[in-house]
Structures are given as structure tokens and as C-alpha cells.
Scaffold this motif. Structure first.
Motif: not given
Length: 76
Positions: A48-54
Motif C-alpha cells: 500500500i505504501t507504493e501509492l504514497d503521493g500518487l
């Protein structure tokens, strides 16, 4: 071709036209087998952290308090 030259993608694409249909099919099978091995190693799971700032750029010009006020008023 020089002994230590590196072939480019375009070189390979042009070279396919010089192969007969059986050789082309064999090449497709070889590439398919290599890709299956490579793809099979990946789990396909994401954090889920891959979506940070998306999509953060969408909110650059937005007044957060005004946005919240409008949203809350729309509930009534």
C-alpha cells in the motif's frame, strides 16, 4: 558484423524478416518460455505504501479548508 558489437532492438526486428516461418515460430517459443520464467518469479503483490503521493499534483491549487467546507455542505 564486428566481433564485439552489440545488437539493438531494431537489429533483432530486422533480422526476424530473414528467418523462415519455422525459425520465427521457434524464436517466439523461445521468447515466450523466457518471459514465462521471468514473470513467474514476480509475486504480483504490491505494498500500500507504493501509492504514497500518487496524484498529489491534483491537490496543489486546492484550498483544503474550502474543499472540506463545500463537501460538508453538500451532505445536507
Amino acid at each position: 558484423m564486428k566481433k564485439n558489437s552489440v545488437l539493438t532492438y531494431e537489429d533483432y526486428v530486422r533480422g526476424v524478416d530473414n528467418l523462415d516461418p519455422e525459425q520465427q515460430l521457434s524464436l517466439v517459443e523461445l521468447l515466450s518460455a523466457k518471459l514465462k520464467k521471468h514473470v513467474g518469479r514476480k509475486s504480483g503483490k504490491h505494498k500500500i505504501t507504493e501509492l504514497d503521493g500518487l496524484g498529489a499534483e491534483i491537490w496543489n491549487e486546492v484550498d483544503v479548508q474550502e474543499y472540506i467546507r463545500k463537501e460538508r455542505n453538500s451532505w445536507d
